[in-house]
Design a protein around this motif. Structure first.
Motif, short mmCIF file in Angstrom:
data_model
loop_
_atom_site.label_atom_id
_atom_site.label_comp_id
_atom_site.label_asym_id
_atom_site.label_seq_id
_atom_site.Cartn_x
_atom_site.Cartn_y
_atom_site.Cartn_z
N GLU A 28 -8.22 -4.27 -4.39
CA GLU A 28 -8.99 -4.79 -5.52
C GLU A 28 -8.08 -5.19 -6.68
OE1 GLU A 28 -12.61 -5.17 -6.19
OE2 GLU A 28 -12.26 -5.47 -4.06
N ASP B 24 -9.61 6.84 -6.36
CA ASP B 24 -8.88 7.31 -5.17
C ASP B 24 -7.58 8.00 -5.53
OD1 ASP B 24 -10.94 6.17 -3.81
OD2 ASP B 24 -9.73 4.78 -2.63
N SER C 24 0.84 -1.21 0.00
CA SER C 24 0.00 0.00 0.00
C SER C 24 0.87 1.25 0.00
CB SER C 24 -0.91 0.01 1.23
OG SER C 24 -1.87 -1.00 1.17
N PRO D 49 -5.11 -1.43 3.81
CA PRO D 49 -6.18 -0.55 3.34
C PRO D 49 -6.64 0.38 4.45
CG PRO D 49 -7.04 -2.74 3.74
CD PRO D 49 -5.55 -2.83 3.92
N ASN E 171 -10.76 -1.13 4.72
CA ASN E 171 -11.67 -1.23 3.59
C ASN E 171 -11.06 -2.08 2.49
OD1 ASN E 171 -13.56 -0.81 1.56
ND2 ASN E 171 -12.73 1.19 0.99
N LYS F 55 -12.29 -2.87 -0.25
CA LYS F 55 -12.79 -2.49 -1.58
C LYS F 55 -11.96 -1.37 -2.20
CE LYS F 55 -16.29 -5.34 -1.50
NZ LYS F 55 -16.32 -6.51 -2.42
N GLU F 56 -10.92 -0.92 -1.50
CA GLU F 56 -10.12 0.18 -2.04
C GLU F 56 -9.24 -0.32 -3.19
OE1 GLU F 56 -6.54 0.81 -1.31
OE2 GLU F 56 -6.49 -1.32 -0.83
#
Length: 589
Positions: free
Chosen positions: A404, A355, A335, A393, A397, A399-400
């Motif tokens: 994904e 994002d 990340s 995340p 989350n 789904k970020e």
């Protein structure tokens, strides 16, 4: 004549340079700031302007400062002496640095050029060789470190001369090769390779699917990863990503461990530096650090260094793979690497994706993960790089964008659950949300059938079904209360708890339970699922919890005992007596 340029704009660590000649993508340049040279990498070229990301603080840099381009890409030095080292993202030896913080423009040699190694030739004069061929070997700690034909060479070469057995420095000439035109190439123990180009010294052949034993039951038994495979561990802060990676580094079936601490917090990096030199290696009985290399993104380096660190770590991993070794690379956390990409993309005013990450984030992640794999070397030997990254995340989350996009390419998904972490159920891998796509491959199923068990895949599916039913029962019990649901709901819940406590959870501080061999996993997995097949009868829900807690305690005592020891058999006998009390029998089909 090398290309030079002048600084025309400065946006934090992004610098626009007006050049007077040709430059290439990923080429390295040095920006002169007084007596200091700041290292930078070309990330974009438009006309006569090169956009470079600087790996140092740009404080004090001014318009029209001089820039000199080197003509080569960001690269690492490969050779004996990489193991046991603590590097930064640019392969500077952190142990040779002075002071607490890195100084701008201070760079070190990656390898000790004064140390001598005992060389033993493998090839012979007159042999025909190509890139990656083994010329000889030296001992790097206990590892047989191969001295190879440089990867940058193409075509066939003849060994004109080869060093005799003896002691040599890494800068000494080990061989002289000649090409078809008779031109000579001098080979030392050191070779350099660009970090953003994969090392290729192998044949393209169908890969086998071999289980990589990690000793972590929730991975091996439910979501297995293969040697040379890819996986990632997403989860919120405090859920155990770093601890799980440390466990994998100690216990997994790997010869070499490469850790890219590209975005960990400072205290976690310090723990690696302090703990690894002291940890006993269960595979060799020596210190774990002896087969480990750490690439750390230090706190006072700009985010651009985070990107360099993951590529440096992967290139070192590929280098050892070319020696026929099994390498495990761990990155924490990708990340932070993605955030570095986002930061530079935003400064270049590129069209943002979700994002504000780069539009090509998916492609970048995919290309990086694709560098892991199992390979057949040109000499018939095999090697592998197994890559497991972590993702942090924001807010947990999943789904970020980073999570994904990583899910699209990584074949194993080990989702860490905050709820499991809070309830001290470690490893906190969610058994329902996590998965391994390798169990869908026919080749891997055949491997498991031939080498482990004919019913391994069936057991995985069966266990996950019990866990799902247990979760559903738990939700109903929480909503309606203990006496508001049938006893069958309580039984389903506690059967899932047996799998959780006896299979999924492990005690990292216990010498026996911290790592479980695959033979023992198979035995316990079958025993637990056999218990879950039993048809139990109870008068009320109070009896259910008390009874299953006794079953779980007996199974846990078995986990803490040496496999097939007298103590193990004693607790196994106690378990049989507990089951006999209820006259429990398997459910008939």
């Amino acid at each position: 004549m090398s290309t030079t340029g002048k600084v025309s704009a400065i946006i934090a660590n992004l610098v626009y340079v007006e050049v007077d000649g040709p430059v290439g993508q990923n080429e390295i340049c040095y920006i002169k700031l007084g007596d200091v040279n700041l290292m930078a990498e070309v990330i974009k070229v438009i006309g006569k302007y090169a956009y470079v990301q600087v790996f140092e603080s740009t404080s004090g840099l001014k318009i029209n400062d001089t820039v000199e381009f080197t003509g080569h890409m960001l690269e690492v030095s490969l050779g004996p002496g990489i193991l046991e080292r603590n590097y930064d993202g640019l392969q500077n030896d952190l142990d040779q640095m002075d002071g607490i913080f890195l100084k701008r423009g201070e760079y070190t040699e990656a390898l000790n050029q004064e140390k001598e190694y005992e060389f033993t030739p493998i090839a012979s004069e007159g042999d025909q060789v190509s890139a990656g061929a083994w010329l000889g070997e030296v001992k790097e700690n206990w590892v047989s470190h191969k001295i190879m034909v440089p990867f940058k060479l193409t075509g066939e070469y003849t060994i004109k001369s080869l060093a005799k057995e003896g002691s040599y420095k890494v800068t000494d000439t080990m061989a002289i090769l000649t090409d078809k035109e008779g031109q000579e190439i001098t080979v030392t123990m050191i070779q350099k390779w660009p970090v953003k180009r994969p090392i290729k010294s192998y044949k393209e052949k169908p890969r086998p699917f071999k289980l990589l034993e990690t000793g972590v039951r929730t991975i091996d038994s439910l979501n297995p990863i293969v040697e040379g495979g890819t996986g990632f561990i997403p989860g919120p802060f405090g859920s155990g990503k770093t601890v799980l990676q440390h466990a994998l580094s100690r216990q997994a079936e790997a010869d070499i461990i490469v850790i890219a601490a590209c975005g960990e917090r400072a205290n976690e990096v310090v723990e690696i530096f302090k703990e690894f030199p002291e940890l006993e290696d269960p595979r060799t009985g020596r210190k774990l650090i002896e087969r480990t290399t750490i690439i750390a993104n230090t706190s006072n380096m700009p985010v651009a260094a985070r990107e360099a660190s993951v590529y440096t770590a992967m290139t070192i991993s590929e280098y050892y793979r070319s020696m026929g070794l099994r390498v495990m690379m761990l990155a924490d956390s990708t990340s932070r690497w993605a955030q570095a990409l986002r930061e530079m993309s935003n400064r270049m005013e590129e069209l943002p994706g979700p994002d504000a990450f780069p539009m090509d984030l998916s492609s970048i992640i995919s290309n990086f993960y694709a560098r892991a794999g199992y390979v057949y070397l040109n000499n018939g030997a095999t090697g592998s790089v197994t890559f497991i990254g972590t993702v942090s995340p924001a807010g947990g989350n999943l789904k970020e964008p980073v999570t994904e996009n990583t899910k699209k390419v990584a074949r194993c998904f080990y989702a860490l659950s905050q709820q499991r972490a809070d309830s001290k159920r470690y490893p906190a891998i969610d058994p329902i949300d996590s998965y391994s796509k390798y169990i869908e491959y026919d080749e891997f199923q055949e491997y498991l059938n031939e080498n482990i068990s004919q019913n391994w895949i069936d057991n995985i599916l069966k266990a996950k079904n019990i866990l799902i039913r247990g979760k559903e029962a738990s939700e109903q019990i929480n909503i309606l209360g203990d006496d508001g649901v049938p006893i069958d709901y309580h039984i389903n819940f506690w059967k899932s708890e047996i799998i959780d406590f006896a299979i999924l959870q492990q005690d990292a501080f216990d010498k026996i339970d911290s790592a479980t061999p695959i033979e023992r996993q198979e035995y316990m997995f079958n025993k637990v699922l056999n218990i879950c097949d039993f048809d139990f009868e109870f008068k009320n829900f109070e009896e259910v919890a008390g009874y299953f807690k006794r079953v779980i305690n007996a199974l846990k005592q078995m986990n803490y005992s040496e496999y097939k020891s007298e103590n193990f058999k004693k607790h196994e006998k106690e378990l049989g007596q507990i089951l006999e009390e209820r006259k429990a029998e398997p459910v008939s089909n």
